[in-house]
Design an enzyme around this catalytic site. Structure first.
Site, short mmCIF file in Angstrom:
data_model
loop_
_atom_site.label_atom_id
_atom_site.label_comp_id
_atom_site.label_asym_id
_atom_site.label_seq_id
_atom_site.Cartn_x
_atom_site.Cartn_y
_atom_site.Cartn_z
N CYS A 2 -15.45 0.68 -6.61
CA CYS A 2 -16.52 -0.17 -7.12
C CYS A 2 -15.97 -1.49 -7.66
O CYS A 2 -14.87 -1.54 -8.21
CB CYS A 2 -17.25 0.54 -8.25
SG CYS A 2 -17.85 2.16 -7.78
N ARG A 27 -12.32 -4.07 -1.65
CA ARG A 27 -12.07 -2.86 -2.44
C ARG A 27 -12.72 -1.63 -1.81
O ARG A 27 -12.36 -0.50 -2.13
CB ARG A 27 -12.61 -3.04 -3.87
CG ARG A 27 -11.94 -4.17 -4.63
CD ARG A 27 -12.72 -4.50 -5.89
NE ARG A 27 -12.61 -3.47 -6.89
CZ ARG A 27 -11.76 -3.48 -7.90
NH1 ARG A 27 -10.92 -4.49 -8.04
NH2 ARG A 27 -11.73 -2.50 -8.78
N TRP A 74 -18.83 2.34 -4.44
CA TRP A 74 -18.18 3.30 -3.54
C TRP A 74 -18.61 4.67 -4.04
O TRP A 74 -18.22 5.09 -5.14
CB TRP A 74 -16.66 3.13 -3.60
CG TRP A 74 -15.93 3.95 -2.59
CD1 TRP A 74 -15.70 3.63 -1.28
CD2 TRP A 74 -15.32 5.23 -2.80
NE1 TRP A 74 -14.99 4.65 -0.68
CE2 TRP A 74 -14.74 5.63 -1.58
CE3 TRP A 74 -15.21 6.08 -3.91
CZ2 TRP A 74 -14.06 6.85 -1.44
CZ3 TRP A 74 -14.54 7.28 -3.76
CH2 TRP A 74 -13.97 7.65 -2.53
N ASN A 98 -17.69 1.18 -13.00
CA ASN A 98 -16.63 1.59 -12.06
C ASN A 98 -15.87 2.72 -12.75
O ASN A 98 -15.42 2.55 -13.88
CB ASN A 98 -15.70 0.40 -11.78
CG ASN A 98 -14.47 0.82 -10.98
OD1 ASN A 98 -14.44 1.87 -10.36
ND2 ASN A 98 -13.45 -0.02 -11.01
N GLY A 99 -15.74 3.86 -12.08
CA GLY A 99 -15.04 5.00 -12.68
C GLY A 99 -15.87 6.26 -12.51
O GLY A 99 -16.80 6.29 -11.70
N GLU A 483 3.43 7.52 8.31
CA GLU A 483 2.74 6.24 8.08
C GLU A 483 1.97 5.80 9.33
O GLU A 483 0.84 5.33 9.24
CB GLU A 483 3.77 5.19 7.64
CG GLU A 483 3.28 3.75 7.59
CD GLU A 483 2.18 3.49 6.57
OE1 GLU A 483 1.75 4.43 5.88
OE2 GLU A 483 1.71 2.34 6.52
N LYS A 487 -2.02 5.18 9.44
CA LYS A 487 -2.63 3.90 9.88
C LYS A 487 -3.67 4.14 10.97
O LYS A 487 -4.75 3.60 10.93
CB LYS A 487 -1.57 2.92 10.42
CG LYS A 487 -0.63 2.29 9.45
CD LYS A 487 -1.22 1.18 8.61
CE LYS A 487 -1.76 1.72 7.32
NZ LYS A 487 -0.86 1.87 6.22
N GLU A 490 -6.86 5.97 9.63
CA GLU A 490 -7.76 5.28 8.72
C GLU A 490 -8.53 4.14 9.38
O GLU A 490 -9.66 3.88 8.99
CB GLU A 490 -7.07 4.83 7.42
CG GLU A 490 -6.03 3.79 7.52
CD GLU A 490 -5.42 3.43 6.16
OE1 GLU A 490 -6.08 3.57 5.13
OE2 GLU A 490 -4.25 3.00 6.14
N HIS A 506 8.25 24.54 15.59
CA HIS A 506 7.81 25.55 14.63
C HIS A 506 6.29 25.61 14.52
O HIS A 506 5.77 26.09 13.51
CB HIS A 506 8.47 25.27 13.28
CG HIS A 506 9.96 25.27 13.37
ND1 HIS A 506 10.69 26.45 13.45
CD2 HIS A 506 10.86 24.26 13.48
CE1 HIS A 506 11.97 26.14 13.57
NE2 HIS A 506 12.11 24.83 13.60
N LYS A 606 -9.99 0.24 -1.14
CA LYS A 606 -8.66 -0.35 -1.19
C LYS A 606 -7.86 0.21 -2.37
O LYS A 606 -6.70 0.53 -2.25
CB LYS A 606 -8.78 -1.87 -1.31
CG LYS A 606 -7.45 -2.61 -1.40
CD LYS A 606 -6.66 -2.47 -0.11
CE LYS A 606 -5.29 -3.10 -0.17
NZ LYS A 606 -4.41 -2.56 0.88
O1 M6R Z 1 -2.53 0.79 -4.41
P1 M6R Z 1 -1.69 1.98 -4.03
O2 M6R Z 1 -0.47 1.61 -3.29
O3 M6R Z 1 -1.37 2.86 -5.22
O4 M6R Z 1 -2.59 2.82 -3.05
C1 M6R Z 1 -2.14 4.04 -2.52
C2 M6R Z 1 -3.00 4.47 -1.35
O5 M6R Z 1 -4.34 4.56 -1.73
C3 M6R Z 1 -2.90 3.48 -0.17
O6 M6R Z 1 -1.58 3.32 0.25
C4 M6R Z 1 -3.72 4.01 1.02
O7 M6R Z 1 -3.18 5.18 1.52
C5 M6R Z 1 -3.83 2.92 2.09
N1 M6R Z 1 -5.19 2.81 2.53
C6 M6R Z 1 -2.98 3.22 3.28
O8 M6R Z 1 -3.10 2.23 4.25
#
Ligand code: M6R
Length: 611
Positions: A2, A27, A74, A98-99, A483, A487, A490, A506, A606
């Site tokens: 949010c 965000r 959000w 927000n929270g 990673e 990517k 997401e 395995h 974000k």
């Molecule tokens: O702001 P942060 O690095 O603490 O965020 C951690 C994760 O939320 C962030 O890396 C998330 O996995 C990304 N969307 C990955 O691309």
């Protein structure tokens, strides 16, 4: 997550509120709304979905007024509908939040028993009712907020408007960020509240970061901050340095693309503040922490930042011979980790606000650990709570998929691992100098990796139809496989998993058939042949392999792959930075083929400021 903005203005605020929300779109959100004060009424407009929907509502039904609050939501409690969108309002007050209010069920039951009617399924609406109830009992706004805040459990940043007070907003924060903005000097006085400095960037550069438990009474010509004990306090006013241009895409199609391309520059900037070229040594910021005494290192982070930590584990163990425990933040606190008094705990975060990472940091602090933080937002809560602050200099990262923050984190972590090794007497001057020279090669190698963008774009249509994609890597390329899979999931919504190449036999090898592309990350080097053996096991079962390697590796093993991606030949130390580029670009181009929302993928935020 949010986003909040509030203006006590000297001119109409609705457009400026929407503009502020636009700068917080990155965000992540799924509904939006605002409320202004006009002629003694609270004028509220809300819409499901993107800001364009809210703009349409406002066009049909404007919200006049010089004071207002606005919010991008959000969804946590309740679907992303207009009814659940903020602001939540009673006849007397409107709030944006927000929270998460963790005790909202009991508060809601108590308020309902008093005959108060709720119109949303959210946790946040209880705050509006609690404050309203106080005001109806005769409290003034300050008394009402002061008495309600201690009743809220969980995390909140709040902005509150009051129907009978056209020159007033009250803000509060606990666990979620909130900044106070002071109107530009020499102009009509105005004051602002916002979730971050970027939201306020075109309005003001003069901001104050509220501290945990602070609440603030904001009027047009100034503000009074109170701490969690309700004592009036003064907090520093700083120049935010946030630029509205940072939230522009320039000539790029997406923020993610822009941020991928910024990597050579921002990695060079980051390295410049940790490495001394004159004598090829590592030069960390002045610190009270004696790294020679570190016997065990605990690394905690989430998502991509966690994978940066996984790569760094190899470096800390290899260079400094320090045992490393690493965990995702959401699990860390709940497994009762053994933390020896005097240990070093390292937290990695782009935003510096991720709720789980922050909670883990505080847990470590309470258990006698020295806190080191690698963070991209230097004014974030984690940065402020660090004993040893190690900033990355990636600049604002707007795309939800983290890219340049990751490679900058790796740059800082490599420098820290080398420095710790020097302090522990594990590296000679010559070895340190060699490491520094290899790190300094990274920006040019990143540029060379970017040269293969078109090849990667050309092969993306091979991956886009897949339902599942596997990524394999060994050693420090294993976190890169994780990673790469993250990517792809997401931003393209294709199911993807990363595996340690040797683990395939395995279990996961049962998934292999002609419909499952397998991306193998294998720079030539000591582990190359073993990874290639695992790759052959996949190919023998019909697996469709995409091999990412250098010219030597491709020559040795590229034949028979459905596609290959060539990387420059680099030293193994910088391979994780360089090989991050093709996995980022592959996800990006597959998402383009699929037509997904690259910068704001569905369901994602974000900065994840709730646990
Ligand atoms: O702001 P942060 O690095 O603490 O965020 C951690 C994760 O939320 C962030 O890396 C998330 O996995 C990304 N969307 C990955 O691309």
């Amino acid at each position: 997550m949010c986003g909040i903005i509030g203006i006590v203005g000297s001119a109409s605020v609705a457009d400026r509120l929407v503009d502020g929300l636009r700068r917080m779109e990155y965000r992540g959100y799924d509904s939006a709304g605002l409320c202004t004060l006009h002629e003694g009424t609270l004028v509220r407009r809300r819409a499901e979905g993107k800001l364009a929907n809210l703009a349409r509502v406002l066009e049909a039904d404007p919200a006049p007024g010089h004071v207002g609050i606005a919010h991008t939501r959000w969804a946590t409690h309740g679907a992303p509908t207009a009814a659940n969108a903020h602001p939540h309002a009673t006849g007397e007050v409107a709030i944006v939040h927000n929270g998460i209010i963790e005790n909202f069920k009991e508060l809601r039951a108590e308020l309902a028993a008093q005959g108060r009617l709720f119109e949303s399924e959210t946790d946040s609406e209880v705050v509006a009712h609690l404050i309203s109830a106080e005001i109806e009992r005769g409290a003034d706004p300050l008394e009402a907020v002061r008495d309600v805040l201690p009743r809220l459990r969980g995390a909140f940043a709040l902005a509150i408007a009051f129907r009978q007070h056209p020159d007033l907003l009250i803000g509060a924060r606990l666990g979620s960020p909130l900044v106070l903005g002071y109107g530009p000097e020499g102009e009509e006085p105005e004051m602002y509240l916002g979730s971050d400095a970027l939201a306020l960037a075109p309005l003001t550069q003069r901001i104050t970061y509220l501290e945990e438990g602070d609440w603030v009474v904001v009027r047009r010509d100034g503000a009074q901050i109170y701490d969690s004990e309700n004592n009036p306090v003064t907090r520093e006013i700083r120049a935010s340095g946030a630029s509205a241009a940072a939230v522009e895409k320039g000539n790029y199609r997406h923020f993610m693309q822009k941020e991928i391309y910024e990597q050579p520059t921002v990695v060079a900037q980051t390295l410049a503040s940790y490495l001394r070229r004159s004598d090829n040594s590592v030069a960390l910021p002045q610190m009270d922490v004696d790294l020679s005494q570190v016997r065990r290192l605990t690394i905690v982070a989430c998502g991509t930042s966690f994978y940066a930590g996984m790569v760094a584990k190899y470096w800390f163990e290899q260079f400094a011979r320090v045992p490393v425990d690493i965990d995702v933040a959401s699990e860390f606190r709940y497994r009762e980790p053994v933390l020896e008094e005097g240990g070093l705990a390292l937290f990695i975060s782009q935003s510096g606000e991720t709720a789980d990472t922050l909670a883990a940091l505080r847990h470590c602090k309470a258990n006698g650990q020295t806190i080191a933080v690698v963070v991209n937002v230097p004014t974030s809560t984690m940065a402020r709570e660090a004993d040893l602050l190690l900033p990355t200099h990636a600049g604002p990262e707007i795309g939800v998929a983290s890219t340049k923050a990751f490679t900058c984190q790796l740059a800082v972590l490599a420098a820290l691992a080398a420095h710790m090794a020097v302090k522990k007497g594990r590296l000679t001057r010559d070895e340190e100098s060699l490491i520094v020279r290899h790190l300094l090669e990274a920006p040019a190698a990143l540029n060379a990796a970017l040269d293969h963008d078109e090849d990667i774009a050309a092969m993306a249509p091979l991956i886009a139809p897949a339902r599942d994609v596997l990524y394999l890597g060994r050693g420090q390329d294993y976190p890169l496989a994780l990673e790469g899979a993250l990517k792809l999931k997401e931003i393209s919504y294709i199911h993807a998993e990363g595996y340690a190449a040797g683990e395939m036999k395995h279990g996961p090898i049962a998934l292999i058939d002609e419909a499952v592309p397998v991306v193998v990350i294998a720079p030539s080097g000591p582990l190359f042949e073993k990874t290639v053996s695992n790759m052959e096991e996949v190919r023998a079962r019909g697996g469709q392999v995409v091999l990412i390697s250098d010219a030597k590796g491709l020559e040795a093993a590229g034949e028979g792959c459905i596609a290959t991606i060539e990387m420059p030949v680099v030293h193994p130390l910088i391979a994780p930075l360089v090989y991050a580029v093709p996995v980022q670009l592959l996800a990006y181009h597959v998402a383009l083929v699929k037509g997904t929302d690259v910068d704001q993928p569905r369901n994602l935020a974000k900065s994840v400021t709730v646990e």
